[in-house]
Motif scaffolding. Structure first.
Motif, PDB file in Angstrom:
ATOM      1  N   PRO A 161       0.803  -1.230   0.000  1.00 55.80           N
ATOM      2  CA  PRO A 161       0.000   0.000   0.000  1.00 55.80           C
ATOM      3  C   PRO A 161       0.831   1.274   0.000  1.00 55.80           C
ATOM      4  O   PRO A 161       0.382   2.307  -0.516  1.00 55.80           O
ATOM      5  CB  PRO A 161      -0.833  -0.114   1.283  1.00 55.80           C
ATOM      6  CG  PRO A 161      -0.262  -1.223   2.085  1.00 55.80           C
ATOM      7  CD  PRO A 161       0.562  -2.092   1.176  1.00 55.80           C
ATOM      8  N   VAL A 162       2.026   1.237   0.560  1.00 49.13           N
ATOM      9  CA  VAL A 162       2.874   2.444   0.577  1.00 49.13           C
ATOM     10  C   VAL A 162       3.265   2.812  -0.857  1.00 49.13           C
ATOM     11  O   VAL A 162       3.227   3.982  -1.269  1.00 49.13           O
ATOM     12  CB  VAL A 162       4.143   2.200   1.440  1.00 49.13           C
ATOM     13  CG1 VAL A 162       5.109   3.371   1.318  1.00 49.13           C
ATOM     14  CG2 VAL A 162       3.748   1.964   2.897  1.00 49.13           C
ATOM     15  N   LEU A 163       3.597   1.786  -1.647  1.00 49.88           N
ATOM     16  CA  LEU A 163       3.980   2.034  -3.039  1.00 49.88           C
ATOM     17  C   LEU A 163       2.764   2.473  -3.863  1.00 49.88           C
ATOM     18  O   LEU A 163       2.883   3.319  -4.749  1.00 49.88           O
ATOM     19  CB  LEU A 163       4.609   0.773  -3.643  1.00 49.88           C
ATOM     20  CG  LEU A 163       5.929   0.325  -2.991  1.00 49.88           C
ATOM     21  CD1 LEU A 163       6.402  -1.006  -3.567  1.00 49.88           C
ATOM     22  CD2 LEU A 163       7.013   1.390  -3.169  1.00 49.88           C
ATOM     23  N   VAL A 164       1.610   1.905  -3.536  1.00 52.06           N
ATOM     24  CA  VAL A 164       0.387   2.291  -4.251  1.00 52.06           C
ATOM     25  C   VAL A 164       0.087   3.766  -3.990  1.00 52.06           C
ATOM     26  O   VAL A 164      -0.218   4.533  -4.911  1.00 52.06           O
ATOM     27  CB  VAL A 164      -0.807   1.400  -3.827  1.00 52.06           C
ATOM     28  CG1 VAL A 164      -2.108   1.908  -4.439  1.00 52.06           C
ATOM     29  CG2 VAL A 164      -0.562  -0.049  -4.234  1.00 52.06           C
ATOM     30  N   THR A 165       0.201   4.196  -2.742  1.00 50.48           N
ATOM     31  CA  THR A 165      -0.058   5.603  -2.397  1.00 50.48           C
ATOM     32  C   THR A 165       0.941   6.521  -3.097  1.00 50.48           C
ATOM     33  O   THR A 165       0.561   7.562  -3.652  1.00 50.48           O
ATOM     34  CB  THR A 165       0.020   5.794  -0.859  1.00 50.48           C
ATOM     35  OG1 THR A 165      -0.958   4.943  -0.265  1.00 50.48           O
ATOM     36  CG2 THR A 165      -0.245   7.228  -0.464  1.00 50.48           C
ATOM     37  N   ALA A 166       2.211   6.127  -3.085  1.00 54.24           N
ATOM     38  CA  ALA A 166       3.234   6.954  -3.742  1.00 54.24           C
ATOM     39  C   ALA A 166       2.925   7.094  -5.229  1.00 54.24           C
ATOM     40  O   ALA A 166       3.078   8.169  -5.816  1.00 54.24           O
ATOM     41  CB  ALA A 166       4.613   6.333  -3.539  1.00 54.24           C
ATOM     42  N   PHE A 167       2.465   6.002  -5.821  1.00 49.93           N
ATOM     43  CA  PHE A 167       2.100   6.029  -7.246  1.00 49.93           C
ATOM     44  C   PHE A 167       0.940   6.990  -7.467  1.00 49.93           C
ATOM     45  O   PHE A 167       0.967   7.824  -8.372  1.00 49.93           O
ATOM     46  CB  PHE A 167       1.714   4.614  -7.689  1.00 49.93           C
ATOM     47  CG  PHE A 167       1.418   4.471  -9.160  1.00 49.93           C
ATOM     48  CD1 PHE A 167       2.397   4.018 -10.039  1.00 49.93           C
ATOM     49  CD2 PHE A 167       0.163   4.785  -9.674  1.00 49.93           C
ATOM     50  CE1 PHE A 167       2.122   3.883 -11.397  1.00 49.93           C
ATOM     51  CE2 PHE A 167      -0.120   4.648 -11.025  1.00 49.93           C
ATOM     52  CZ  PHE A 167       0.867   4.182 -11.883  1.00 49.93           C
ATOM     53  N   ARG A 168      -0.082   6.876  -6.621  1.00 52.49           N
ATOM     54  CA  ARG A 168      -1.297   7.697  -6.801  1.00 52.49           C
ATOM     55  C   ARG A 168      -1.021   9.173  -6.543  1.00 52.49           C
ATOM     56  O   ARG A 168      -1.750  10.029  -7.033  1.00 52.49           O
ATOM     57  CB  ARG A 168      -2.411   7.190  -5.886  1.00 52.49           C
ATOM     58  CG  ARG A 168      -2.958   5.854  -6.384  1.00 52.49           C
ATOM     59  CD  ARG A 168      -4.217   5.429  -5.656  1.00 52.49           C
ATOM     60  NE  ARG A 168      -4.773   4.224  -6.281  1.00 52.49           N
ATOM     61  CZ  ARG A 168      -5.253   3.177  -5.627  1.00 52.49           C
ATOM     62  NH1 ARG A 168      -5.255   3.180  -4.300  1.00 52.49           N
ATOM     63  NH2 ARG A 168      -5.732   2.142  -6.279  1.00 52.49           N
ATOM     64  N   ASP A 169       0.008   9.463  -5.755  1.00 52.94           N
ATOM     65  CA  ASP A 169       0.347  10.857  -5.468  1.00 52.94           C
ATOM     66  C   ASP A 169       1.105  11.519  -6.612  1.00 52.94           C
ATOM     67  O   ASP A 169       1.421  12.710  -6.546  1.00 52.94           O
ATOM     68  CB  ASP A 169       1.207  10.943  -4.195  1.00 52.94           C
ATOM     69  CG  ASP A 169       0.355  10.724  -2.942  1.00 52.94           C
ATOM     70  OD1 ASP A 169      -0.889  10.769  -3.068  1.00 52.94           O
ATOM     71  OD2 ASP A 169       0.943  10.489  -1.862  1.00 52.94           O
ATOM     72  N   SER A 170       1.438  10.734  -7.633  1.00 53.39           N
ATOM     73  CA  SER A 170       2.205  11.279  -8.760  1.00 53.39           C
ATOM     74  C   SER A 170       1.296  11.409  -9.977  1.00 53.39           C
ATOM     75  O   SER A 170       0.334  10.665 -10.111  1.00 53.39           O
ATOM     76  CB  SER A 170       3.355  10.330  -9.113  1.00 53.39           C
ATOM     77  OG  SER A 170       4.133  10.077  -7.971  1.00 53.39           O
ATOM     78  N   PRO A 171       1.620  12.350 -10.867  1.00 54.49           N
ATOM     79  CA  PRO A 171       0.794  12.512 -12.071  1.00 54.49           C
ATOM     80  C   PRO A 171       1.098  11.424 -13.105  1.00 54.49           C
ATOM     81  O   PRO A 171       2.264  11.132 -13.382  1.00 54.49           O
ATOM     82  CB  PRO A 171       1.214  13.896 -12.600  1.00 54.49           C
ATOM     83  CG  PRO A 171       2.555  14.167 -12.013  1.00 54.49           C
ATOM     84  CD  PRO A 171       2.716  13.345 -10.781  1.00 54.49           C
TER      85      PRO A 171
END
Ligand SMILES: C[S@@+](CC[C@H](N)C(=O)[O-])C[C@H]1O[C@@H](n2cnc3c(N)ncnc32)[C@H](O)[C@@H]1O
Length: 237
Positions: free
Chosen positions: A127-137
């Motif tokens: 989930p940490v990587l998923v959030t980091a991905f979603r926070d990027s354009p």
């Protein structure tokens, strides 16, 4: 860099067969009278252009650094992903198993630059990587699914290009990935260099994947001993 030796038998200097009828050296000119050789890009320019990293990829590298993520794909996988993505037909679907910091995703997306007729789905368990991905354009046709690739794969449909880069769907459950590969679709896996591993279980997994991809009659497969070693397989139509 040393100057390469001339190839034996290769023509050195001007080609006599290319002379003007009167025997003089032809001086090629553009219609506007300028020298086309002077205008032509130099080899060093071309190499530089080819090795330039797309913005999405540069951003993903920064993200990986910030997250301390060290399992991203290495050369030449990234540019190869972009090349393969560019070949996906309109309406095509691309899947990546194991997003990590998004470097593979970024290469795949960069292969679709200028298009909006194909989609890119990436699956990540952490989930940490998923959030980091979603926070990027990301381009609008890119989506990340959070979860276990093995659980999600049977419900995702078929894909024209799959980069299997997670434990699930590659080292275990490769059959799920192969079932998700559309006829004519291409599967790419990396980290296939057996000599990199000492752990007997992991060596057995690498060998199992290699054997499956080499012997599955639905596939045409090639091993590419570059980088961490890749295997690329096309599902016959
Ligand atoms: C090798 S890294 C991916 C690197 C990324 N594809 C790239 O090219 O930079 C593997 C990723 O798979 C994820 N992963 C591991 N098991 C998974 C599973 N069962 N389902 C989905 N993702 C998984 C890990 O959290 C990790 O981020």
């Amino acid at each position: 860099m040393s100057t390469p030796e001339p190839v034996a038998g290769a023509q050195q200097g001007p080609d006599p067969a290319a002379r003007s009828p009167d025997g003089s050296d032809p001086v090629a000119r553009s219609p506007d009278g300028s020298d086309p050789v002077a205008q032509a890009p130099q080899v060093s320019d071309l190499v530089d252009r080819a090795s330039r990293v797309p913005d999405l990829v540069a951003r993903a590298h920064h993200r990986a650094e910030r997250l301390g993520f060290g399992m991203s794909c290495e050369e030449p996988v990234g540019p190869l992903l972009a090349v393969l993505a560019a070949g996906v037909a309109p309406g095509g679907r691309i899947l990546e198993l194991g997003t990590g910091a998004g470097i593979g995703t970024a290469w795949l997306a960069s292969g679709l630059t200028g298009r909006d007729d194909a989609t890119l789905t990436t699956v990540e368990l952490d989930p940490v990587l998923v959030t980091a991905f979603r926070d990027s354009p990301w381009p609008s046709w890119t989506e990340i699914l959070e979860g276990d690739a093995a659980a999600l794969l049977p419900g995702l449909g078929r894909f024209d290009l799959i980069f299997a880069d997670a434990v699930a769907g590659k080292w275990t459950g490769l059959d799920l990935t192969l079932n998700a590969l559309a006829p004519g679709g291409v599967l790419i896996v990396d980290d296939m260099d057996l000599s990199r591993y000492t752990d007997s279980e992991h060596r057995a997994a690498v060998q199992r994947v290699e054997d499956t991809l080499a012997t599955d009659t639905r596939l045409l497969t090639v091993r590419i001993p570059a980088g961490t070693h890749l295997t690329v397989a096309t599902r016959r139509r």
